[in-house]
Enzyme design. Structure first.
Site, PDB file in Angstrom:
ATOM      1  N   GLU A   1       0.834  -1.216   0.000  1.00 57.85           N
ATOM      2  CA  GLU A   1       0.000   0.000   0.000  1.00 57.85           C
ATOM      3  C   GLU A   1       0.865   1.260   0.000  1.00 57.85           C
ATOM      4  O   GLU A   1       1.682   1.466   0.906  1.00 57.85           O
ATOM      5  CB  GLU A   1      -0.965  -0.028   1.194  1.00 57.85           C
ATOM      6  CG  GLU A   1      -2.038   1.036   1.067  1.00 57.85           C
ATOM      7  CD  GLU A   1      -3.073   0.963   2.184  1.00 57.85           C
ATOM      8  OE1 GLU A   1      -3.413  -0.143   2.643  1.00 57.85           O
ATOM      9  OE2 GLU A   1      -3.529   2.045   2.606  1.00 57.85           O
TER      10      GLU A   1
ATOM     11  N   LYS B   1      -7.916  -1.685  10.875  1.00 59.76           N
ATOM     12  CA  LYS B   1      -7.251  -2.043   9.614  1.00 59.76           C
ATOM     13  C   LYS B   1      -6.016  -1.155   9.433  1.00 59.76           C
ATOM     14  O   LYS B   1      -4.946  -1.614   9.021  1.00 59.76           O
ATOM     15  CB  LYS B   1      -8.232  -1.884   8.450  1.00 59.76           C
ATOM     16  CG  LYS B   1      -7.712  -2.375   7.123  1.00 59.76           C
ATOM     17  CD  LYS B   1      -6.915  -1.337   6.366  1.00 59.76           C
ATOM     18  CE  LYS B   1      -6.417  -1.895   5.039  1.00 59.76           C
ATOM     19  NZ  LYS B   1      -5.462  -0.992   4.375  1.00 59.76           N
TER      20      LYS B   1
ATOM     21  N   ASP C   1       4.186 -14.791  11.210  1.00 61.67           N
ATOM     22  CA  ASP C   1       2.917 -15.218  10.635  1.00 61.67           C
ATOM     23  C   ASP C   1       1.876 -14.111  10.846  1.00 61.67           C
ATOM     24  O   ASP C   1       1.267 -14.009  11.919  1.00 61.67           O
ATOM     25  CB  ASP C   1       2.507 -16.530  11.339  1.00 61.67           C
ATOM     26  CG  ASP C   1       1.210 -17.093  10.842  1.00 61.67           C
ATOM     27  OD1 ASP C   1       0.461 -16.367  10.155  1.00 61.67           O
ATOM     28  OD2 ASP C   1       0.921 -18.254  11.150  1.00 61.67           O
TER      29      ASP C   1
ATOM     30  N   HIS D   1      -2.429  10.084   0.779  1.00 67.75           N
ATOM     31  CA  HIS D   1      -2.615   8.814   0.082  1.00 67.75           C
ATOM     32  C   HIS D   1      -2.406   8.986  -1.420  1.00 67.75           C
ATOM     33  O   HIS D   1      -1.665   8.243  -2.050  1.00 67.75           O
ATOM     34  CB  HIS D   1      -4.010   8.265   0.372  1.00 67.75           C
ATOM     35  CG  HIS D   1      -4.218   6.899  -0.179  1.00 67.75           C
ATOM     36  ND1 HIS D   1      -3.602   5.801   0.369  1.00 67.75           N
ATOM     37  CD2 HIS D   1      -4.927   6.460  -1.232  1.00 67.75           C
ATOM     38  CE1 HIS D   1      -3.939   4.741  -0.328  1.00 67.75           C
ATOM     39  NE2 HIS D   1      -4.746   5.118  -1.312  1.00 67.75           N
TER      40      HIS D   1
HETATM   41  C1  MEV Z   1      -6.058   2.742   4.845  1.00 69.00           C
HETATM   42  O1  MEV Z   1      -5.288   1.625   4.478  1.00 69.00           O
HETATM   43  C2  MEV Z   1      -6.169   2.834   6.344  1.00 69.00           C
HETATM   44  C3  MEV Z   1      -7.071   3.954   6.865  1.00 69.00           C
HETATM   45  O2  MEV Z   1      -8.374   3.837   6.287  1.00 69.00           O
HETATM   46  C4  MEV Z   1      -7.127   3.771   8.361  1.00 69.00           C
HETATM   47  C5  MEV Z   1      -8.140   4.651   9.069  1.00 69.00           C
HETATM   48  O3  MEV Z   1      -9.150   5.071   8.454  1.00 69.00           O
HETATM   49  O4  MEV Z   1      -7.924   4.886  10.272  1.00 69.00           O
HETATM   50  C6  MEV Z   1      -6.533   5.284   6.476  1.00 69.00           C
END
Ligand code: MEV
Length: 446
Positions: A85, A279, A295, A392
């Site tokens: 990513e 996530k 792992d 991003h």
């Molecule tokens: C993207 O990989 C992860 C985010 O969506 C985490 C979040 O929203 O806290 C930016």
């Protein structure tokens, strides 16, 4: 042509590729070339990778990068991260630098125990089994003495053995719950080997005893397996500083902290948000776990179960503001190894360990937790200030340009153009077409 194949695993790599490319691809030559292009040019290195799994065809590249300036317990690390990513490493590096100047991360291992079970069915009186189990407990330790010998020398071994009655949930279902200390190894093979011996010992001891009826002696082993839920192999990492040190991206410290706290609270009470919040944490955790040859599926599984321990899925991080001090922390299960598995085998994994000064498993737990916390801080900081797309898309720009087959000069020009903008996909494509003097993507391909 039939796609059913017999004896595939026994074919040579070349024969596997031949069969697959002829059966599954419109252009077998092109597919074959792609697979071969990613073979390592040193046959010994390639063989090592071939032998990690069955039916290896080629290698799957992931970028391996570093996020420097991670101060953790006053030691400075360049964090190795393997991830696809675009913005994760950049965000980690930014958060690490931010906290470097504010005291860094403080990581602390809370506990290091792991658990496994012999799941079995017993058709008899529970109290009788319970008394018997406790009277022969030493035999379980004795029968595994050879297996645990080296681990005991290193300070680990079997910590506890318990008989658990689960019949209120499933008729005739019991467990031997075993707790282990595996020191610097992740310990999965060690634990599973011990568990399989416990199962044999249980069956043997019961069948040799004359207190059980024939029916009671017929113990059925359902399975022997470690649990990837490791709430007693737990690490905590924390950052803290006076609120006034938190002025960021043009937002006052007070406003930032208020919005940040709100964002964490939302992730505590709202599972939809908690999932994305966690996530983001796993972006930081998995990247280091993969780079260090551990792992990541086991870590993911444990973290998500831990996030649900209250009965609702919640945020893995939390924050507080007290007496003008801002504190932000993470508490996560983290069963890692720094010996065994891929750690001493994969050349890049070995390098990652050396980069981290060959940490013990406990040290690595603290490093990985700090990476998760940093990633979450970076995401929340962006979300409550500039929005996430700025950072991003800045990083994703190159992926889009690569897809458009931009030259290095064109990439530089495009980066300059979008420096102060938050581009979206169409903006990038339109600008690129304009630069090439064409009116559509279709024309680019001509
Ligand atoms: C993207 O990989 C992860 C985010 O969506 C985490 C979040 O929203 O806290 C930016």
């Amino acid at each position: 042509m039939s796609k059913r194949v017999q004896g595939f695993s026994k074919m040579t790599k070349e024969a596997k590729i031949e069969w697959l490319t002829n059966n599954y691809f419109n252009n077998p030559d092109e597919a074959r070339q792609t697979l071969q292009k990613y073979w390592h040019n040193d046959p010994k290195t390639q063989q090592l990778h071939d032998e990690f799994i069955e039916n290896t065809l080629t290698n799957y590249f992931l970028p391996f990068g570093v996020a420097p300036n991670f101060k953790i317990n006053d030691k400075v690390y360049a964090m190795p991260m393997a991830i696809e990513e675009s913005s994760v490493v950049a965000a980690a590096a930014k958060a690490a630098s931010f906290w470097y100047d504010r005291g860094g991360f403080k990581s602390e291992v809370v506990s290091t125990k792991k658990v496994g079970h012999v799941h079995f069915a017993y058709y008899g009186d529970y109290n009788k089994l319970w008394e018997f189990f406790n009277s022969v407990k030493d035999r379980f330790y004795a029968d595994t003495a050879e297996i645990t010998k080296n681990m005991r020398k290193r300070g680990g071994g079997i910590v506890d053995l318990m008989l658990i009655n689960k019949t209120f949930e499933e008729p005739n279902y019991y467990q031997i719950k075993a707790t282990f200390e595996t020191v610097d190894s992740m310990g999965a093979n060690f634990i599973n080997t011990c568990l399989e011996q416990f199962a044999n010992t249980l069956q043997e001891a019961v069948s040799e005893s004359d207190i059980f009826t024939e029916k009671e002696k017929d113990i059925q082993i359902i399975m022997c397996i470690l649990s990837n839920y490791t709430p007693e192999c737990l690490v905590r990492s924390e950052v803290s500083c006076p609120v006034e040190f938190l002025e960021t991206d043009g937002v006052s410290a007070e406003e930032f902290v208020e919005k940040f706290e709100r964002a964490v609270h939302v992730a505590r009470i709202e599972p939809y948000r908690a999932t994305t919040h966690n996530k983001g944490i796993m972006n930081g955790i998995d990247a280091v776990v993969i780079a260090t040859g551990n792992d990541f599926r086991a870590i993911e599984a444990a973290c998500h179960t831990y996030a649900s321990r209250s009965g609702q899925y919640r945020s893995l991080t939390d924050c507080s503001v007290e007496d003008g001090m801002f504190k932000f922390w993470i508490e996560v299960p983290m069963a890692l190894g720094t010996v065994g598995g891929l750690t001493n085998l994969h050349p890049v994994v070995k390098l990652a360990h050396e980069l981290l000064d060959n940490p013990s498993a406990k040290e690595l737990m603290g490093i990985v937790a700090a990476s998760g916390l940093a990633q979450n801080f970076g995401a929340l900081r962006a979300l409550v200030t500039t929005g996430i797309q700025q950072g991003h898309m800045k990083m994703h720009l190159l992926n889009i340009l690569n897809k458009l087959e931009a030259t290095n000069e064109e990439k530089e020009e495009m980066k300059k153009f979008f420096k102060d903008k938050v581009p979206h996909y169409n903006m990038i494509v339109n600008k690129f077409c304009e630069m090439r003097g064409v009116s559509s993507v279709e024309e680019l391909k001509k």
